[in-house]
Design an enzyme around this catalytic site. Sequence first.
Site, PDB file in Angstrom:
ATOM      1  N   TYR A 239       0.835  -1.206   0.000  1.00  0.00           N
ATOM      2  CA  TYR A 239       0.000   0.000   0.000  1.00  0.00           C
ATOM      3  C   TYR A 239       0.871   1.259   0.000  1.00  0.00           C
ATOM      4  O   TYR A 239       0.616   2.207  -0.750  1.00  0.00           O
ATOM      5  CB  TYR A 239      -0.893  -0.030   1.235  1.00  0.00           C
ATOM      6  CG  TYR A 239      -1.815   1.156   1.388  1.00  0.00           C
ATOM      7  CD1 TYR A 239      -2.986   1.251   0.644  1.00  0.00           C
ATOM      8  CD2 TYR A 239      -1.530   2.167   2.306  1.00  0.00           C
ATOM      9  CE1 TYR A 239      -3.849   2.324   0.799  1.00  0.00           C
ATOM     10  CE2 TYR A 239      -2.388   3.251   2.474  1.00  0.00           C
ATOM     11  CZ  TYR A 239      -3.538   3.322   1.716  1.00  0.00           C
ATOM     12  OH  TYR A 239      -4.384   4.392   1.863  1.00  0.00           O
TER      13      TYR A 239
ATOM     14  N   LYS B  42       0.851   4.062  -3.005  1.00  0.00           N
ATOM     15  CA  LYS B  42       0.404   5.420  -2.716  1.00  0.00           C
ATOM     16  C   LYS B  42       1.505   6.458  -2.970  1.00  0.00           C
ATOM     17  O   LYS B  42       1.222   7.571  -3.447  1.00  0.00           O
ATOM     18  CB  LYS B  42      -0.084   5.514  -1.273  1.00  0.00           C
ATOM     19  CG  LYS B  42      -1.468   4.936  -1.045  1.00  0.00           C
ATOM     20  CD  LYS B  42      -2.525   5.696  -1.848  1.00  0.00           C
ATOM     21  CE  LYS B  42      -3.925   5.382  -1.386  1.00  0.00           C
ATOM     22  NZ  LYS B  42      -4.951   6.091  -2.208  1.00  0.00           N
TER      23      LYS B  42
END
Length: 323
Positions: free
Chosen positions: A164, A168
């Site tokens: 993640y 991001k």
Amino acid sequence: MIDFTGQVAVVTGAGRGLGRLYALDLAHRGAAVVVNDIGATMQGSGSDNSVADAVVTEITTAGGRATASYESVDSPEGGRAIVDRAVECFGRLDIVISNAGIFGSVPFDQLDAQQWRRMLAVHLDGGFYLCQPAYRVMAEQNYGRFVFVSSSAGNFGQPMAAHYAAAKTGLVGLSNVIAIEGAASGIRSNTVLPTGFSRMVTETVGDEDFLAQSGFMRAIRPELVVPLVTYLASRSCAFTHRNYSACAGRYARVFTGLGYGWLADPDSEPTAEDIADHLDEVSSTDGFIVPESIVDEVLQVCDRLGISAMPDNAEVAFPQPRN
């Protein structure tokens, strides 16, 4: 008042949580909104068209304009279809809020390739697949606003979230280049690092007593993120190439600084031992700059060396604004 009358926005992941709030505020301020959401779980499985439909109903019942999109951003075809939906329904596209995402916690040493690729496919690949066709529409209009939803998890780090975090933070790099290349066409691109109470928080923390009793959890009302996103999506936002954090009503710029550092003698051959000897200078954060592109770093070093970055008599071509 910041007003979006006559403008068209795409908000991905707009069926729940923060995305829904972004869509509602833009619509309240006059934008026509494409509410994109496949209605999946937080981990990305399943689909439910009623999730996007419900937000469209909220908007239209209040007198606004909206249409639902159920396409996934994780393919070129899906990204194009979302943009096409905006243009076909409303005739143009002014704003993209790239918010769609999934989440799951897993220790780094247990993270498998499928989990890695799936996270990047939705966040990073999805940002590209959506925003490239949107960029082309905006360039023809000579106007556009991109707001990429990044995360402190990547910019600062978060345990159990390597996939993640990488996805991001990759969006920051994507936004940086869109900002540079799009400037001549009236396109602005910035990122937001939001902290807001949502199902991502509740499913990750899991402890209902902690969630109910934590003062911080009560402080991170998702509505507090919305003002920053709305501003960055507006005509009032004249800057580009920036990152901002929104957390519990505190709004702040997040930046990558480049320290002054240690400059080796141009006639020397630096060694690892030289780095060790000058480590305090190499690591110092004093005298930093905030580069607007890789060019700023090159020019700073050239200035300190007393040399030119370009060959003699070379001409530098810059993108020209479209008519």
